[in-house]
Design a protein around this motif. Structure first.
Motif, PDB file in Angstrom:
ATOM      1  N   ALA A   1       0.853  -1.212   0.118  1.00 33.98           N
ATOM      2  CA  ALA A   1       0.054   0.151  -0.005  1.00 33.98           C
ATOM      3  C   ALA A   1       1.037   1.249  -0.093  1.00 33.98           C
ATOM      4  N   ALA A   2       2.058   1.418   0.837  1.00 33.69           N
ATOM      5  CA  ALA A   2       2.785   2.395   0.860  1.00 33.69           C
ATOM      6  C   ALA A   2       3.542   2.655  -0.466  1.00 33.69           C
TER       7      ALA A   2
ATOM      8  N   GLN B   1       2.487   1.545  -3.644  1.00 35.95           N
ATOM      9  CA  GLN B   1       1.443   2.040  -4.382  1.00 35.95           C
ATOM     10  C   GLN B   1       1.124   3.738  -4.199  1.00 35.95           C
ATOM     11  N   LYS B   2       0.930   4.068  -3.074  1.00 33.46           N
ATOM     12  CA  LYS B   2       0.566   5.359  -2.909  1.00 33.46           C
ATOM     13  C   LYS B   2       1.761   6.331  -3.114  1.00 33.46           C
TER      14      LYS B   2
ATOM     15  N   ILE C   1       1.597   6.129  -7.434  1.00 37.09           N
ATOM     16  CA  ILE C   1       0.574   6.853  -7.930  1.00 37.09           C
ATOM     17  C   ILE C   1       0.677   8.329  -7.740  1.00 37.09           C
ATOM     18  N   ALA C   2       1.367   8.679  -6.820  1.00 41.77           N
ATOM     19  CA  ALA C   2       1.653  10.183  -6.521  1.00 41.77           C
ATOM     20  C   ALA C   2       2.515  10.678  -7.812  1.00 41.77           C
TER      21      ALA C   2
ATOM     22  N   LYS D   1       1.683   4.012 -12.707  1.00 38.79           N
ATOM     23  CA  LYS D   1       0.449   3.364 -12.600  1.00 38.79           C
ATOM     24  C   LYS D   1       0.306   1.958 -12.824  1.00 38.79           C
TER      25      LYS D   1
ATOM     26  N   ALA E   1       1.977   0.156  -9.853  1.00 39.81           N
ATOM     27  CA  ALA E   1       1.279   0.202  -9.026  1.00 39.81           C
ATOM     28  C   ALA E   1       0.142  -0.806  -8.878  1.00 39.81           C
TER      29      ALA E   1
ATOM     30  N   ASN F   1      -0.070  -5.018  -6.701  1.00 39.38           N
ATOM     31  CA  ASN F   1      -1.420  -5.342  -5.783  1.00 39.38           C
ATOM     32  C   ASN F   1      -1.889  -6.637  -6.353  1.00 39.38           C
TER      33      ASN F   1
END
Length: 502
Positions: A75-76, A78-79, A82-83, A123, A126, A130
């Motif tokens: 999750a970290a 991915q964040k 995406i940023a 993207k 990311a 997942n």
């Protein structure tokens, strides 16, 4: 967008490295960065010396051993990815303008293709991490075997000058997605967009200190210091075959791995049953997109003799009609070569082709109407043999060679007669032939009835002198992780009791 050029020529920016969360002081030699459309300086690159490289690598090591990126959750990661994706799109106009200013690639291509692809890389990875996971095997009675993928560590990411942001973004996104830290080195010829991206990343505070680092400079100084550093775990490089060989030699001394995406001289085969207009359009795109400066250019054309005259006439007419000019002009299709050395190299190859018996169909010389920059006339030559230098060497320019062929076996053999093996292009409406020839072409990728196409779920890379390894999805996972097998006994195994009789 022309004002960007005037702004940077009037006040060239200073490009430095970015180490451990801060921009580094100017410490090495000054290297001029030029606009290839005018030949004028637009930036001053301050070379990162061996000490700066060492500090960057040590910062990257701390980030994955004791910093917050060590063991960062999916999750970290991915964040953060995406940023970066969002930040690139928010600044797309500026980044595209810088890419055009620095490379000479038409703005219509940098804005509509290069920058969106750079964002998409982040993207994509990311989303991939997942869904990606390890594997569980239970076929061996009494045991469970787990396969997991752990970060390889500190990655050195060395990008090319022909698509600086897009191709380096692929490396960054893959390395970071799998939990690594990185030290990025763009080409000293084209550092502007990566430098600007790091400014944006720094301003937004996307990564903890040391996770992403930037060093700049010549290969002989900065590149060597990076690839030979004992605390680098792997190098991912895109560029020339000779440079890739030197990097692999440096890595071999430390028993370390490298992924190399190197040169190409890709064959584009047009069979007699091809859709003529589609094949013509695709052949032109494959040869002349990105100013012809592409490792996957399909610039070695083979055309079936049954309609070779018609194809040659149409192809030559279209080549001569290509709009060469200011890359910020929306009508421009071909911009300048990256520098004067590359422009002169193209002219020498045209001359060598004539000397070896090839026929000049179009171009072959500097553009008369554009004296200030490094402009070449788009070039096409009819070759008498695949052995000619213009058919064997990667010219990396808007330069196509054409040969005719009679039968399938002959053209497959000639297509494979190359020290490279990156991409192959086939144009035919016969499905059986398409699959049969695709199986016979010795390349990492075969494209059928389409010009340049990248599907990030598949691997991209070459064989022979076109490189080692693959980028994209599982290919990048193999590149940036170490596979670990964990074997668990589910019941007490039968073991000989060594020493029990003493």
């Amino acid at each position: 967008m022309k004002h960007v050029r005037e702004q940077f020529i009037a006040a060239p920016i200073h490009v430095t490295g970015y180490v451990d969360g801060a921009f580094a002081a100017a410490d090495g030699a000054d290297i001029p960065v030029t606009d290839p459309a005018t030949g004028k300086q637009v930036a001053i690159l301050h070379e990162s010396d061996a000490d700066t490289v060492d500090r960057a690598v040590r910062a990257a090591r701390r980030a994955i051993t004791s910093g917050p990126w060590a063991g960062a959750s999916v999750a970290a990661r991915q964040k953060a990815l995406i940023a970066v994706h969002d930040a690139i799109l928010e600044n797309a106009d500026e980044l595209a303008a810088l890419e055009t200013l620095n490379t000479g690639i038409p703005y219509s291509q940098t804005r509509n293709i290069h920058i969106p692809r750079a964002a998409h890389n982040f993207k994509f990875f990311a989303e991939f991490i997942n869904q990606d996971g390890g594997e569980v095997f239970t076929q061996e009675p009494g045991y469970m075997s787990l396969v997991t993928y752990e970060p390889i560590g500190v990655t050195a990411l060395i990008g090319p000058w022909n698509m600086p942001l897009g191709l380096t973004a692929m490396k960054m996104a893959g390395a970071l997605a799998f939990g690594n830290s990185c030290v990025v080195k763009p080409s000293e010829l084209t550092p502007l967009t990566l430098y600007r991206l790091f400014e944006i990343i720094d301003r937004k505070g996307i990564f903890p200190k040391g996770v992403v680092n930037l060093v700049n400079g010549n290969g002989a100084v900065t590149g060597n210091a990076l690839s030979a550093h004992p605390d680098i775990d792997m190098v991912s490089f895109t560029g020339g075959t000779e440079t890739g060989a030197r990097i692999l030699s440096a890595l071999a001394k430390g028993i370390k791995g490298g992924a190399m995406e190197l040169g190409g001289k890709s064959a584009s085969i047009v069979f007699d049953d091809a859709d003529f207009d589609r094949a013509l359009d695709g052949a032109l795109l494959g040869s002349f997109m990105n100013n012809g400066q592409m490792c996957l250019a399909g610039s070695r054309l083979f055309v079936h003799e049954s309609f070779a005259d018609r194809f040659l006439e149409a192809f030559t007419r279209r080549v001569k009609a290509l709009k060469v000019g200011d890359p910020f002009d929306p009508a421009t299709e071909i911009g300048p070569m990256i520098n004067r050395a590359q422009m002169d190299r193209v002219i020498r190859y045209a001359e060598s082709g004539l000397g070896e018996g090839a026929t000049l169909l179009a171009g072959g010389r500097a553009h008369d109407g554009l004296k200030d920059g490094f402009f070449i006339e788009p070039t096409a030559m009819l070759a008498t043999s695949n052995a000619l230098s213009i058919c064997q060497d990667e010219i990396f320019a808007p330069f196509a060679t054409i040969q005719t062929f009679r039968d399938e076996d002959d053209v497959v053999a000639r297509a494979n007669d190359s020290r490279f093996g990156l991409v192959g292009y086939l144009w035919t409406q016969n499905l059986e032939r398409a699959l049969r020839v695709a199986a016979g072409i010795k390349t990492g990728t075969v494209l059928i009835n389409t010009p340049i196409m990248r599907d990030l779920r598949t691997g991209f890379g070459g064989i022979r002198q076109s490189g080692i390894g693959r980028e994209g999805a599982k290919g990048s996972r193999a590149m940036f992780t170490e596979m670990k097998s964990t074997i668990i006994a589910l019941e007490a195994p039968k073991m000989p009791k060594l020493g029990a009789g003493a």
